[in-house]
Design an enzyme around this catalytic site. Structure first.
Site, PDB file in Angstrom:
ATOM      1  N   LYS A  12       1.155  -1.151  -0.609  1.00 24.38           N
ATOM      2  CA  LYS A  12       0.343   0.292  -0.041  1.00 24.38           C
ATOM      3  C   LYS A  12       1.107   1.147  -0.001  1.00 24.38           C
ATOM      4  O   LYS A  12       2.487   1.307   0.205  1.00 24.38           O
ATOM      5  CB  LYS A  12      -0.692  -0.213   1.102  1.00 24.38           C
ATOM      6  N   TYR A  52     -12.546  -2.409  -3.249  1.00 24.73           N
ATOM      7  CA  TYR A  52     -12.437  -2.712  -1.926  1.00 24.73           C
ATOM      8  C   TYR A  52     -14.058  -2.537  -2.099  1.00 24.73           C
ATOM      9  O   TYR A  52     -15.066  -2.462  -0.898  1.00 24.73           O
ATOM     10  CB  TYR A  52     -12.226  -1.854  -1.357  1.00 24.73           C
ATOM     11  N   ARG A  88      -2.157 -14.572   3.729  1.00 23.43           N
ATOM     12  CA  ARG A  88      -1.980 -14.075   4.868  1.00 23.43           C
ATOM     13  C   ARG A  88      -1.998 -14.030   6.272  1.00 23.43           C
ATOM     14  O   ARG A  88      -1.517 -12.729   7.307  1.00 23.43           O
ATOM     15  CB  ARG A  88      -3.695 -14.291   4.891  1.00 23.43           C
ATOM     16  N   THR A  94      -5.096  -7.905  10.127  1.00 16.63           N
ATOM     17  CA  THR A  94      -5.692  -6.858  10.002  1.00 16.63           C
ATOM     18  C   THR A  94      -5.239  -5.330  10.078  1.00 16.63           C
ATOM     19  O   THR A  94      -5.325  -4.220  10.283  1.00 16.63           O
ATOM     20  CB  THR A  94      -6.897  -6.882   9.303  1.00 16.63           C
ATOM     21  N   ARG A 105       2.582  -7.026   9.254  1.00 17.32           N
ATOM     22  CA  ARG A 105       2.080  -5.883   9.561  1.00 17.32           C
ATOM     23  C   ARG A 105       2.590  -6.044  11.225  1.00 17.32           C
ATOM     24  O   ARG A 105       3.330  -5.250  11.695  1.00 17.32           O
ATOM     25  CB  ARG A 105       0.572  -6.052   9.846  1.00 17.32           C
ATOM     26  N   ASN A 115      -1.575   0.166   7.567  1.00 14.96           N
ATOM     27  CA  ASN A 115      -1.637  -1.250   7.580  1.00 14.96           C
ATOM     28  C   ASN A 115      -0.470  -1.573   6.803  1.00 14.96           C
ATOM     29  O   ASN A 115       0.077  -3.015   6.790  1.00 14.96           O
ATOM     30  CB  ASN A 115      -2.688  -2.363   7.973  1.00 14.96           C
ATOM     31  N   HIS A 118      -1.555  -5.328   1.338  1.00 18.38           N
ATOM     32  CA  HIS A 118      -2.645  -6.523   1.168  1.00 18.38           C
ATOM     33  C   HIS A 118      -3.179  -7.614   0.684  1.00 18.38           C
ATOM     34  O   HIS A 118      -1.882  -8.209  -0.142  1.00 18.38           O
ATOM     35  CB  HIS A 118      -3.729  -5.351  -0.065  1.00 18.38           C
ATOM     36  N   GLU A 129      -8.855 -10.370  -8.257  1.00 20.16           N
ATOM     37  CA  GLU A 129      -8.617  -8.936  -8.197  1.00 20.16           C
ATOM     38  C   GLU A 129      -7.284  -9.216  -8.794  1.00 20.16           C
ATOM     39  O   GLU A 129      -6.410  -7.762  -9.337  1.00 20.16           O
ATOM     40  CB  GLU A 129      -7.978  -9.391  -6.695  1.00 20.16           C
TER      41      GLU A 129
HETATM   42  P1  GDP Z   1      -7.805  -7.350   5.106  1.00 23.13           P
HETATM   43  O1  GDP Z   1      -7.875  -8.177   4.379  1.00 23.13           O
HETATM   44  O2  GDP Z   1      -6.906  -7.732   5.954  1.00 23.13           O
HETATM   45  O3  GDP Z   1      -7.048  -6.157   4.979  1.00 23.13           O
HETATM   46  O4  GDP Z   1      -8.737  -6.199   6.278  1.00 23.13           O
HETATM   47  P2  GDP Z   1     -10.293  -5.685   5.252  1.00 23.13           P
HETATM   48  O5  GDP Z   1     -10.634  -6.378   3.979  1.00 23.13           O
HETATM   49  O6  GDP Z   1     -11.478  -6.192   6.610  1.00 23.13           O
HETATM   50  O7  GDP Z   1     -10.206  -4.220   5.019  1.00 23.13           O
HETATM   51  C1  GDP Z   1      -9.150  -3.734   4.348  1.00 23.13           C
HETATM   52  C2  GDP Z   1      -8.499  -2.966   4.341  1.00 23.13           C
HETATM   53  O8  GDP Z   1      -9.357  -1.352   4.612  1.00 23.13           O
HETATM   54  C3  GDP Z   1      -8.026  -3.025   5.880  1.00 23.13           C
HETATM   55  O9  GDP Z   1      -6.171  -3.145   5.002  1.00 23.13           O
HETATM   56  C4  GDP Z   1      -7.511  -1.863   6.443  1.00 23.13           C
HETATM   57  O10 GDP Z   1      -6.607  -0.761   5.443  1.00 23.13           O
HETATM   58  C5  GDP Z   1      -9.324  -0.862   6.420  1.00 23.13           C
HETATM   59  N1  GDP Z   1      -9.535  -1.355   7.573  1.00 23.13           N
HETATM   60  C6  GDP Z   1     -10.925  -2.414   7.482  1.00 23.13           C
HETATM   61  N2  GDP Z   1     -10.803  -1.827   8.590  1.00 23.13           N
HETATM   62  C7  GDP Z   1     -10.805  -1.168   9.046  1.00 23.13           C
HETATM   63  C8  GDP Z   1     -11.733   0.375  10.636  1.00 23.13           C
HETATM   64  O11 GDP Z   1     -11.718  -0.490  11.246  1.00 23.13           O
HETATM   65  N3  GDP Z   1     -11.397   1.525  10.843  1.00 23.13           N
HETATM   66  C9  GDP Z   1     -10.079   2.275   9.513  1.00 23.13           C
HETATM   67  N4  GDP Z   1      -9.365   2.862   9.566  1.00 23.13           N
HETATM   68  N5  GDP Z   1      -9.733   1.048   7.883  1.00 23.13           N
HETATM   69  C10 GDP Z   1      -9.158  -0.438   8.583  1.00 23.13           C
HETATM   70 MG    MG Z   2      -9.577  -8.442   2.730  1.00 17.87          MG
END
Ligand code: GDP
Ligand code: MG
Length: 153
Positions: A12, A52, A88, A94, A105, A115, A118, A129
């Site tokens: 990212k 997303y 992962r 996350t 992370r 973070n 991805h 993707e």
């Molecule tokens: P990932 O698959 O672990 O990347 O998580 P997700 O698919 O649930 O969310 C995508 C991305 O959105 C995450 O990597 C974070 O950068 C962001 N994100 C997810 N949950 C939150 C949250 O509660 N707050 C904020 N600020 N960002 C979030």
């Molecule tokens: Mg995700």
């Protein structure tokens, strides 16, 4: 789980700004995965909204798109045994604060909204993707190292 499983991994904008590109790539190389696509992209908000799309409607969605569009990302496809799930695990949780030391992370990040990386969460989303980020296709090549990484190959 397949030996030829492919996952979409993306560094990212914060990972690029913090000069972590080489370290993150090295982790996947050293683990034994094969790099089959790679590029630096400054993505548009529209493209990131597609990436997303499952998170549309979440309170953090506008901030997430702004963060992801704030600079270039490194888009990659890595191939190998159990690439999606193991990718992962290598990324961590996350929320970086819940990520074990030794994960990307867990070693380099503190905040869920910064973070660093991805990784696809299923084989199905990986294929979606990969098609979104690499419509031009991936690079097929034979790794001479493969018999030293995978038994019976
Ligand atoms: P990932 O698959 O672990 O990347 O998580 P997700 O698919 O649930 O969310 C995508 C991305 O959105 C995450 O990597 C974070 O950068 C962001 N994100 C997810 N949950 C939150 C949250 O509660 N707050 C904020 N600020 N960002 C979030
Ligand atoms: Mg995700």
């Amino acid at each position: 789980m397949s030996v030829n499983e492919r996952t979409y991994i993306m560094i990212k904008p914060d990972g690029v700004q913090r000069n972590l590109v080489g370290k993150i790539i090295a982790r996947f190389e050293e683990r034994g995965y094969k790099l089959i696509a790679l590029k630096l992209v400054h993505a548009t908000p529209e493209h990131l909204e597609k990436h997303y799309e499952d998170l549309k409607g979440k309170g953090f969605f506008p901030g997430l798109i702004k963060y992801m569009a704030s600079g270039p990302v490194v888009a990659m496809v890595w191939q190998g045994l159990d690439a999606v799930k193991t990718g992962r695990v290598m990324l961590g949780a996350t929320n970086p604060l819940a990520s074990p030391i030794g994960s990307i992370r867990g070693d380099y990040a503190l905040s869920v909204g910064r973070n660093i990386c991805h990784g696809s969460d299923s084989v199905e989303s990986a294929e979606k993707e990969i098609a979104l980020w690499f419509p031009e296709g991936i690079v097929q090549w034979t790794s001479e190292l493969e018999p030293w990484v995978l038994e019976n190959n």
